[in-house]
Design an enzyme around this catalytic site. Structure first.
Site, mmCIF file in Angstrom:
data_model
loop_
_atom_site.group_PDB
_atom_site.id
_atom_site.type_symbol
_atom_site.label_atom_id
_atom_site.label_comp_id
_atom_site.label_asym_id
_atom_site.label_seq_id
_atom_site.Cartn_x
_atom_site.Cartn_y
_atom_site.Cartn_z
ATOM 1 N N GLU A 86 0.736 -1.161 -0.448
ATOM 2 C CA GLU A 86 -0.067 -0.206 0.186
ATOM 3 C C GLU A 86 1.462 0.973 0.221
ATOM 4 O O GLU A 86 1.575 1.105 0.706
ATOM 5 C CB GLU A 86 -0.754 0.123 1.104
ATOM 6 N N CYS A 112 3.237 8.772 0.797
ATOM 7 C CA CYS A 112 3.756 8.150 1.614
ATOM 8 C C CYS A 112 4.168 6.188 0.662
ATOM 9 O O CYS A 112 3.348 5.477 0.605
ATOM 10 C CB CYS A 112 3.206 7.322 2.998
ATOM 11 N N CYS A 119 6.929 -6.490 6.999
ATOM 12 C CA CYS A 119 8.169 -6.379 8.333
ATOM 13 C C CYS A 119 8.606 -7.524 9.468
ATOM 14 O O CYS A 119 8.518 -7.575 9.644
ATOM 15 C CB CYS A 119 7.765 -4.705 8.865
ATOM 16 N N CYS A 123 6.823 -4.436 15.815
ATOM 17 C CA CYS A 123 6.094 -3.720 16.755
ATOM 18 C C CYS A 123 5.198 -4.359 17.302
ATOM 19 O O CYS A 123 4.210 -3.922 16.563
ATOM 20 C CB CYS A 123 6.288 -1.824 15.800
ATOM 21 N N CYS A 126 1.987 -2.302 15.680
ATOM 22 C CA CYS A 126 1.721 -1.869 14.183
ATOM 23 C C CYS A 126 1.621 -3.092 13.648
ATOM 24 O O CYS A 126 1.422 -3.859 13.900
ATOM 25 C CB CYS A 126 3.266 -1.649 13.687
ATOM 26 N N GLY A 169 7.004 -1.660 5.933
ATOM 27 C CA GLY A 169 8.079 -1.969 6.234
ATOM 28 C C GLY A 169 9.182 -1.481 6.994
ATOM 29 O O GLY A 169 8.570 -0.467 6.871
ATOM 30 N N GLU A 170 10.297 -1.731 6.541
ATOM 31 C CA GLU A 170 11.162 -0.859 7.907
ATOM 32 C C GLU A 170 12.695 -0.730 6.135
ATOM 33 O O GLU A 170 13.283 -1.400 6.051
ATOM 34 C CB GLU A 170 11.981 -2.115 9.160
ATOM 35 N N SER A 201 12.597 6.284 7.254
ATOM 36 C CA SER A 201 11.407 6.327 8.609
ATOM 37 C C SER A 201 12.449 5.330 8.814
ATOM 38 O O SER A 201 12.360 4.062 8.267
ATOM 39 C CB SER A 201 10.460 6.420 8.876
ATOM 40 N N SER A 224 12.009 6.197 14.582
ATOM 41 C CA SER A 224 10.986 6.054 14.877
ATOM 42 C C SER A 224 11.004 6.214 16.824
ATOM 43 O O SER A 224 11.220 4.674 16.573
ATOM 44 C CB SER A 224 9.666 5.190 14.747
ATOM 45 N N LEU A 225 10.994 6.822 17.218
ATOM 46 C CA LEU A 225 11.165 6.302 18.516
ATOM 47 C C LEU A 225 10.020 5.829 19.728
ATOM 48 O O LEU A 225 10.708 5.072 20.251
ATOM 49 C CB LEU A 225 12.270 8.438 19.354
ATOM 50 N N HIS A 226 9.355 6.112 19.396
ATOM 51 C CA HIS A 226 8.223 6.303 20.548
ATOM 52 C C HIS A 226 8.237 5.648 22.149
ATOM 53 O O HIS A 226 7.595 6.001 22.961
ATOM 54 C CB HIS A 226 7.830 5.260 19.927
ATOM 55 N N ASN A 300 -3.435 4.837 16.929
ATOM 56 C CA ASN A 300 -4.642 5.089 16.131
ATOM 57 C C ASN A 300 -5.068 3.089 16.372
ATOM 58 O O ASN A 300 -4.487 2.257 16.044
ATOM 59 C CB ASN A 300 -4.960 5.094 14.729
ATOM 60 N N CYS A 343 -0.294 5.699 8.191
ATOM 61 C CA CYS A 343 0.947 5.073 7.560
ATOM 62 C C CYS A 343 1.677 3.984 8.424
ATOM 63 O O CYS A 343 1.655 4.524 10.002
ATOM 64 C CB CYS A 343 2.675 6.145 6.900
#
Ligand code: SAH
Ligand code: SF4
Length: 355
Positions: A86, A112, A119, A123, A126, A169-170, A201, A224-226, A300, A343
């Site tokens: 996507e 995007c 992936c 995570c 995700c 994906g990473e 990212s 992507s720290l989070h 989300n 995304c």
């Protein structure tokens, strides 16, 4: 046969004679949307025939489009082997006109793009990670996402497009192909999307951040720290066991970046987990000495997730704390939320769509 979209212009030039024909071929494919070598009328017939015997011009097929109320569009794209990925088109700022009705700033778009089918990082928050890993995308499949979307929307050649590698994906787990895509995107005979308008990212593969830095492509970096402590980050992102927060920060400090630009830190805000001011305080400390910009993202929710969306009040208080302490901070608008086009959370929906 090889998909010609996999080749950098210099690589193509080595394959044909005379070399300058590669410039024209790039223009045909990326600027004029040619899908057959036969269309390339300023090339000698013999060369057209030879190209058709050796290469294909293959762009991912659009299988489905969902348009969100805010104008963003989520594309389900079919690859040659039947897998799907996507991509999301985010119309950014609209065009601006002066009092005479002349356009003073043209509308900008951001695409995007996905870099892998699935992936490996897995995570906890995700959807992409939940489906596991299938394979890397080829450079042609990465570049092709933008070709297909530009065509579908009639985005003119001179219109500015930004690229964010924030789909499925990473990207740093597929660094070679992503790096090649960056170069093909930026080619002046092609789409001419400067590396400064491309943001990679990553979940924080520290050695790959270094490697990307050494390549000196001129791209922007988003981390992507989070989470601000390793314990919570490990819970959210298992990759943190291999590369902890400190190792990521060190790698970021070495990353070459345009003086006028900043490294973006994405921070997914999850209710009662990382939305407190103590975390904000630690974040400020962590980013000390880095030209950073923080982007707060509302988690989300989706069916089956244990995590919850934070309150607006908390997110705003978090942002205020950062701003008051000299850290640039934006809140990501929930673009495309009604089609879950945010995304990075695309996989589940796409498998629904492809049924
Ligand atoms: N693998 C890379 C790039 C793709 S993920 C990376 O992790 O950086 C892109 C973004 O989508 C990440 O910042 C991620 O936090 C975000 N994302 C993933 N799941 C989400 C969810 N449920 N709600 C909001 N954002 C999400
Ligand atoms: Fe992979 Fe990024 Fe999703 Fe983590 S957030 S599972 S790294 S796509």
């Amino acid at each position: 046969m090889e998909n010609i979209l996999n080749l950098r212009r210099e690589e193509l030039a080595k394959e044909i004679s005379p070399k300058f024909r590669a410039d024209q071929i790039f223009q045909w494919i990326y600027q004029k949307g040619a899908k057959e070598f036969e269309e390339m009328t300023n090339l000698p017939k013999k060369l057209r025939k030879e190209l058709a015997e050796r290469f294909t011009i293959e762009v991912p097929r659009i299988l489905n489009v969902e348009v969100s109320r805010d104008g963003s569009k989520k594309y389900l794209l079919g690859l040659e082997d039947g897998h799907t990925v996507e991509s999301v088109l985010l119309p950014m700022k609209g065009e601006e006109r002066n009092e005479k009705g002349e356009i003073i700033r043209e509308a900008r778009y951001t695409v995007c793009v996905s870099s892998q089918v699935g992936c490996k990082v897995g995570c906890a928050f995700c959807l992409t990670g939940k489906g596991g890993f299938v394979r890397n995308l080829t450079p042609a499949e990465i570049v092709g996402q933008v070709v297909a979307i530009r065509e579908d929307n009639g985005i003119p050649q001179n219109r500015r497009v930004n690229i964010v590698y924030m789909g499925m994906g990473e990207p740093l787990d597929n660094l070679e192909n992503v790096a090649k895509a960056v170069t093909i995107f930026s080619d002046p005979y092609g789409l001419s999307i400067s590396p400064r308008r491309q943001t990679i990212s990553t979940s924080g593969l520290a050695p790959k951040i270094r490697k990307l830095g050494e390549m000196d492509l001129g791209v922007l970096l988003a981390i992507s720290l989070h989470a601000v402590d390793d314990k919570l980050r490990e819970r959210l992102m298992p990759i943190n066991k291999a590369y902890n927060i400190e190792s990521i920060i060190e790698a970021v400090k070495e990353f070459p970046i345009d003086q006028r630009k900043r490294v973006m830190f994405e921070y997914l805000v999850i209710k009662d987990l990382n939305d407190d001011l103590k975390s904000a305080k630690r974040l400020v400390k962590l980013l000390n000495g880095i030209k950073a910009k923080v982007n707060l993202i509302y988690f989300n929710p989706y069916p089956g997730t244990p995590f919850q969306r934070p309150s607006e009040e908390r997110v705003r208080a978090f942002q205020r704390y950062l701003l008051d302490h000299g850290v640039l901070c934006t809140i990501r608008e929930s673009k495309g939320l009604d089609i879950s086009a945010a995304c990075g959370q695309l996989k589940e929906r796409s498998s629904e769509c492809s049924l």
